[in-house]
Design a protein around this motif. Structure first.
Motif, PDB file in Angstrom:
ATOM      1  N   TYR A 141     -15.906  54.194 -41.745  1.00  0.00           N
ATOM      2  CA  TYR A 141     -14.628  53.509 -41.608  1.00  0.00           C
ATOM      3  C   TYR A 141     -13.606  54.076 -42.589  1.00  0.00           C
ATOM      4  O   TYR A 141     -12.490  54.430 -42.201  1.00  0.00           O
ATOM      5  CB  TYR A 141     -14.798  52.000 -41.826  1.00  0.00           C
ATOM      6  CG  TYR A 141     -13.481  51.275 -41.812  1.00  0.00           C
ATOM      7  CD1 TYR A 141     -12.888  50.918 -40.605  1.00  0.00           C
ATOM      8  CD2 TYR A 141     -12.809  50.973 -42.990  1.00  0.00           C
ATOM      9  CE1 TYR A 141     -11.660  50.276 -40.575  1.00  0.00           C
ATOM     10  CE2 TYR A 141     -11.581  50.335 -42.966  1.00  0.00           C
ATOM     11  CZ  TYR A 141     -11.016  49.984 -41.758  1.00  0.00           C
ATOM     12  OH  TYR A 141      -9.799  49.366 -41.740  1.00  0.00           O
ATOM     13  N   LYS A 146     -10.011  54.299 -40.923  1.00  0.00           N
ATOM     14  CA  LYS A 146      -8.870  53.792 -41.694  1.00  0.00           C
ATOM     15  C   LYS A 146      -7.725  54.809 -41.760  1.00  0.00           C
ATOM     16  O   LYS A 146      -6.571  54.446 -41.488  1.00  0.00           O
ATOM     17  CB  LYS A 146      -9.321  53.371 -43.091  1.00  0.00           C
ATOM     18  CG  LYS A 146      -8.230  52.730 -43.909  1.00  0.00           C
ATOM     19  CD  LYS A 146      -8.755  52.286 -45.265  1.00  0.00           C
ATOM     20  CE  LYS A 146      -7.639  51.674 -46.095  1.00  0.00           C
ATOM     21  NZ  LYS A 146      -8.154  51.240 -47.408  1.00  0.00           N
ATOM     22  N   ALA A 149      -6.155  54.961 -38.242  1.00  0.00           N
ATOM     23  CA  ALA A 149      -5.428  53.726 -37.924  1.00  0.00           C
ATOM     24  C   ALA A 149      -4.148  53.622 -38.740  1.00  0.00           C
ATOM     25  O   ALA A 149      -3.106  53.202 -38.228  1.00  0.00           O
ATOM     26  CB  ALA A 149      -6.328  52.521 -38.155  1.00  0.00           C
ATOM     27  N   SER A 150      -4.200  53.986 -40.007  1.00  0.00           N
ATOM     28  CA  SER A 150      -3.013  53.931 -40.858  1.00  0.00           C
ATOM     29  C   SER A 150      -1.931  54.877 -40.351  1.00  0.00           C
ATOM     30  O   SER A 150      -0.754  54.524 -40.305  1.00  0.00           O
ATOM     31  CB  SER A 150      -3.364  54.294 -42.298  1.00  0.00           C
ATOM     32  OG  SER A 150      -4.239  53.348 -42.845  1.00  0.00           O
ATOM     33  N   LYS A 151      -2.335  56.075 -39.968  1.00  0.00           N
ATOM     34  CA  LYS A 151      -1.385  57.091 -39.510  1.00  0.00           C
ATOM     35  C   LYS A 151      -0.732  56.708 -38.183  1.00  0.00           C
ATOM     36  O   LYS A 151       0.446  56.980 -37.967  1.00  0.00           O
ATOM     37  CB  LYS A 151      -2.101  58.438 -39.375  1.00  0.00           C
ATOM     38  CG  LYS A 151      -1.206  59.574 -38.966  1.00  0.00           C
ATOM     39  CD  LYS A 151      -1.965  60.882 -38.928  1.00  0.00           C
ATOM     40  CE  LYS A 151      -1.061  62.029 -38.513  1.00  0.00           C
ATOM     41  NZ  LYS A 151      -1.797  63.296 -38.424  1.00  0.00           N
ATOM     42  N   HIS A 152      -1.493  56.073 -37.299  1.00  0.00           N
ATOM     43  CA  HIS A 152      -1.012  55.809 -35.940  1.00  0.00           C
ATOM     44  C   HIS A 152      -0.754  54.328 -35.658  1.00  0.00           C
ATOM     45  O   HIS A 152      -0.567  53.959 -34.493  1.00  0.00           O
ATOM     46  CB  HIS A 152      -2.020  56.360 -34.927  1.00  0.00           C
ATOM     47  CG  HIS A 152      -2.258  57.828 -35.056  1.00  0.00           C
ATOM     48  ND1 HIS A 152      -1.325  58.770 -34.685  1.00  0.00           N
ATOM     49  CD2 HIS A 152      -3.308  58.522 -35.546  1.00  0.00           C
ATOM     50  CE1 HIS A 152      -1.789  59.983 -34.920  1.00  0.00           C
ATOM     51  NE2 HIS A 152      -3.003  59.865 -35.449  1.00  0.00           N
ATOM     52  N   SER A 153      -0.725  53.483 -36.677  1.00  0.00           N
ATOM     53  CA  SER A 153      -0.615  52.040 -36.434  1.00  0.00           C
ATOM     54  C   SER A 153       0.680  51.653 -35.737  1.00  0.00           C
ATOM     55  O   SER A 153       0.681  50.765 -34.871  1.00  0.00           O
ATOM     56  CB  SER A 153      -0.789  51.253 -37.735  1.00  0.00           C
ATOM     57  OG  SER A 153       0.273  51.533 -38.626  1.00  0.00           O
ATOM     58  N   GLY A 154       1.799  52.285 -36.061  1.00  0.00           N
ATOM     59  CA  GLY A 154       3.065  51.959 -35.398  1.00  0.00           C
ATOM     60  C   GLY A 154       2.996  52.231 -33.906  1.00  0.00           C
ATOM     61  O   GLY A 154       3.396  51.397 -33.081  1.00  0.00           O
ATOM     62  N   ILE A 156       0.240  52.561 -32.045  1.00  0.00           N
ATOM     63  CA  ILE A 156      -0.763  51.677 -31.443  1.00  0.00           C
ATOM     64  C   ILE A 156      -0.181  50.277 -31.262  1.00  0.00           C
ATOM     65  O   ILE A 156      -0.327  49.664 -30.196  1.00  0.00           O
ATOM     66  CB  ILE A 156      -2.055  51.644 -32.294  1.00  0.00           C
ATOM     67  CG1 ILE A 156      -2.729  53.021 -32.285  1.00  0.00           C
ATOM     68  CG2 ILE A 156      -3.008  50.574 -31.787  1.00  0.00           C
ATOM     69  CD1 ILE A 156      -3.841  53.183 -33.305  1.00  0.00           C
ATOM     70  N   ASP A 157       0.497  49.768 -32.288  1.00  0.00           N
ATOM     71  CA  ASP A 157       1.095  48.426 -32.202  1.00  0.00           C
ATOM     72  C   ASP A 157       2.115  48.346 -31.065  1.00  0.00           C
ATOM     73  O   ASP A 157       2.157  47.345 -30.336  1.00  0.00           O
ATOM     74  CB  ASP A 157       1.752  48.037 -33.524  1.00  0.00           C
ATOM     75  CG  ASP A 157       0.749  47.747 -34.626  1.00  0.00           C
ATOM     76  OD1 ASP A 157      -0.438  47.550 -34.313  1.00  0.00           O
ATOM     77  OD2 ASP A 157       1.164  47.713 -35.810  1.00  0.00           O
ATOM     78  N   SER A 158       2.937  49.389 -30.895  1.00  0.00           N
ATOM     79  CA  SER A 158       3.934  49.348 -29.820  1.00  0.00           C
ATOM     80  C   SER A 158       3.265  49.361 -28.454  1.00  0.00           C
ATOM     81  O   SER A 158       3.669  48.630 -27.549  1.00  0.00           O
ATOM     82  CB  SER A 158       4.928  50.500 -29.948  1.00  0.00           C
ATOM     83  OG  SER A 158       4.335  51.726 -29.601  1.00  0.00           O
TER      84      SER A 158
END
Length: 183
Positions: A141, A146, A149-154, A156-158
């Motif tokens: 993880y 991690k 997910a941190s790099k692509h969170s924006g 993914i969230d959209s």
């Protein structure tokens, strides 16, 4: 031949657990007393037979998935019921890594059919992920999930937000249609 320190730690942990009071260890104790074979050796023998079954058995996939679901699910229930937050994090991390592995595995069906020891290796990998001696899920993880997910969170969230909006709209339309048909 000397045992590697990490393997020795696993054996020591297993030996310790095999002497803690429980129904299973009581049975193992009785078998050990009657046969003279150490309970650790009995368990290692059963694990060896299971390893052979995971290579040649008809239901190897079921056994492997049982190992990946049942024990972790039971430990997750115990973690939820405990006041310790660390075990919650450990098991949530396991389930995140397990989910990613399951999705990746779906796309690698051809590998499974060509690789006869796949279920054995997957079982060993699952043990690596959740056994306290290794905590492989936590390592994977922090190393891979991690940062991704941190790099692509924006992004993914959209996408998740748009998907949620579509599902809510479709559900609203479905409810309206059902309501219209019922009137």
């Amino acid at each position: 031949m000397p045992v590697p320190p990490q393997a020795q730690k696993v054996l020591d942990d297993l030996e310790k657990q095999l002497h803690e009071p429980s129904t299973v260890t009581n049975v193992l104790g009785a078998v050990e007393q009657k046969t003279g074979v150490k309970r650790l050796h009995l368990v290692l023998g059963v694990l060896g037979l299971q390893a052979v079954y995971l290579v040649f058995g008809h239901s190897a996939q079921l056994v492997c998935n049982f190992m990946g679901f049942v024990y972790p699910a039971y430990m997750s229930i115990k973690a939820i019921e405990s006041s310790n937050k660390e075990d919650d994090t450990q098991w949530l991390t396991y389930w995140v890594v397990f989910a990613i592995l399951s999705v990746l595995e779906f796309f690698s069906v051809q590998i499974v059919s060509v690789f006869p020891v796949y279920w054995l290796f997957k079982s060993l990998f699952l043990l690596y992920l959740y056994l306290p001696s290794f905590l492989g899920a936590t390592k994977l993880y922090h190393r891979f999930v991690k940062p991704f997910a941190s790099k692509h969170s924006g992004f993914i969230d959209s996408k998740v937000g748009k998907f949620t909006d579509r599902v809510n709209n479709a559900a609203g339309k479905l409810v309206d249609e059902v309501r219209d048909h019922l009137e």
